[in-house]
Design a protein around this motif. Structure first.
Motif, mmCIF file in Angstrom:
data_model
loop_
_atom_site.group_PDB
_atom_site.id
_atom_site.type_symbol
_atom_site.label_atom_id
_atom_site.label_comp_id
_atom_site.label_asym_id
_atom_site.label_seq_id
_atom_site.Cartn_x
_atom_site.Cartn_y
_atom_site.Cartn_z
ATOM 1 N N ASP A 59 0.757 -1.138 -0.022
ATOM 2 C CA ASP A 59 0.020 -0.171 0.016
ATOM 3 C C ASP A 59 0.849 1.208 0.042
ATOM 4 O O ASP A 59 0.543 2.166 -0.622
ATOM 5 C CB ASP A 59 -1.083 -0.046 1.144
ATOM 6 N N GLU A 60 2.065 1.208 0.692
ATOM 7 C CA GLU A 60 2.856 2.527 0.595
ATOM 8 C C GLU A 60 3.653 2.455 -0.592
ATOM 9 O O GLU A 60 4.313 3.652 -0.887
ATOM 10 C CB GLU A 60 3.819 2.166 2.051
ATOM 11 N N LEU A 61 4.008 1.240 -1.086
ATOM 12 C CA LEU A 61 5.136 1.274 -2.201
ATOM 13 C C LEU A 61 4.333 1.716 -3.645
ATOM 14 O O LEU A 61 4.817 2.527 -4.578
ATOM 15 C CB LEU A 61 5.635 0.083 -2.601
ATOM 16 N N VAL A 62 3.390 1.016 -3.855
ATOM 17 C CA VAL A 62 2.226 1.179 -5.132
ATOM 18 C C VAL A 62 2.203 2.428 -5.567
ATOM 19 O O VAL A 62 2.491 3.034 -6.533
ATOM 20 C CB VAL A 62 1.233 0.236 -5.144
ATOM 21 N N PRO A 63 1.761 3.477 -4.726
ATOM 22 C CA PRO A 63 1.653 4.902 -4.749
ATOM 23 C C PRO A 63 2.599 5.492 -5.693
ATOM 24 O O PRO A 63 2.532 6.554 -6.414
ATOM 25 C CB PRO A 63 0.945 5.547 -3.689
ATOM 26 N N VAL A 69 1.172 11.028 -8.450
ATOM 27 C CA VAL A 69 2.025 11.298 -7.385
ATOM 28 C C VAL A 69 3.483 11.739 -7.918
ATOM 29 O O VAL A 69 4.018 12.641 -7.335
ATOM 30 C CB VAL A 69 2.334 9.853 -6.472
ATOM 31 N N ARG A 70 3.820 11.226 -8.981
ATOM 32 C CA ARG A 70 5.104 11.606 -9.637
ATOM 33 C C ARG A 70 5.343 13.142 -10.085
ATOM 34 O O ARG A 70 6.081 13.932 -9.994
ATOM 35 C CB ARG A 70 5.673 10.783 -10.814
ATOM 36 N N LEU A 76 0.133 11.979 -3.141
ATOM 37 C CA LEU A 76 0.418 10.479 -2.447
ATOM 38 C C LEU A 76 -0.592 10.369 -1.225
ATOM 39 O O LEU A 76 -1.015 9.047 -1.386
ATOM 40 C CB LEU A 76 1.722 10.480 -1.909
ATOM 41 N N SER A 77 -1.083 11.255 -0.501
ATOM 42 C CA SER A 77 -1.837 10.828 0.498
ATOM 43 C C SER A 77 -3.103 10.430 -0.020
ATOM 44 O O SER A 77 -3.959 9.455 0.683
ATOM 45 C CB SER A 77 -2.076 12.014 1.738
ATOM 46 N N VAL A 78 -3.449 11.068 -1.078
ATOM 47 C CA VAL A 78 -5.066 10.724 -1.814
ATOM 48 C C VAL A 78 -4.990 9.380 -2.100
ATOM 49 O O VAL A 78 -5.861 8.432 -1.926
ATOM 50 C CB VAL A 78 -4.982 11.755 -2.829
ATOM 51 N N VAL A 79 -3.720 8.972 -2.804
ATOM 52 C CA VAL A 79 -3.796 7.345 -3.303
ATOM 53 C C VAL A 79 -3.716 6.249 -2.348
ATOM 54 O O VAL A 79 -4.224 5.368 -2.373
ATOM 55 C CB VAL A 79 -2.670 7.344 -4.343
#
Length: 148
Positions: A59-63, A69-70, A76-79
């Motif tokens: 969950d923390e890596l995929v976004p 996000v890039r 990042l927090s939304v995703v």
């Protein structure tokens, strides 16, 4: 991927503890919450209650691979929140668009809630009464302001 854990009724747990069972409490992976304002869906219905699960490493890596996000690291927090919130009211298809439509106060609440359950393992916060200086804990997960 959704995981569920069976929870024992607190009264059953207390009686089992008194009986000397001494079994460890099962890992809690889902946490209910009440949004301060609520998510308003396309039909105008306000949804305030919801469930957030514990985050996984995935969950923390995929976004981080997400193009949105890039382009904007604040996204990042939304995703991330959209990956761990499993339900808001009757809405179970939680995606970044749903999180984008939350009021800012609700997003801030969910960000703090995420931090509490994933870093601290609980939803309680220590507070001090401004009048009498009494220290006590409040549960951030549930209950509207002014309710007990």
């Amino acid at each position: 991927m959704r995981r569920t854990v069976q929870f024992q009724d607190p009264t059953e747990r207390e009686s089992a503890d008194r009986a000397g069972a001494g079994r460890p409490e099962p890992l809690r992976t889902e946490f209910p919450f009440d949004l301060p304002r609520g998510y308003v869906d396309e039909s105008g219905t306000v949804h305030r209650t919801g469930v957030m699960r514990l985050a996984t490493a995935r969950d923390e890596l995929v976004p981080l691979r997400d193009d949105r996000v890039r382009e904007n690291s604040a996204y990042l927090s939304v995703v991330l929140i959209s990956r761990v919130v499993t339900r808001i009211g009757t809405v179970e298809d939680i995606h970044p668009g749903v999180i984008e439509d939350l009021f800012a106060s609700d997003l801030a609440f969910l960000q703090d809630f995420y931090r509490r359950i994933n870093a601290e393992g609980h939803t309680r916060a220590a507070v001090t009464c401004p009048s009498c200086q009494e220290e006590f804990a409040v549960n951030l997960a549930g209950g509207r302001l002014g309710e007990s």
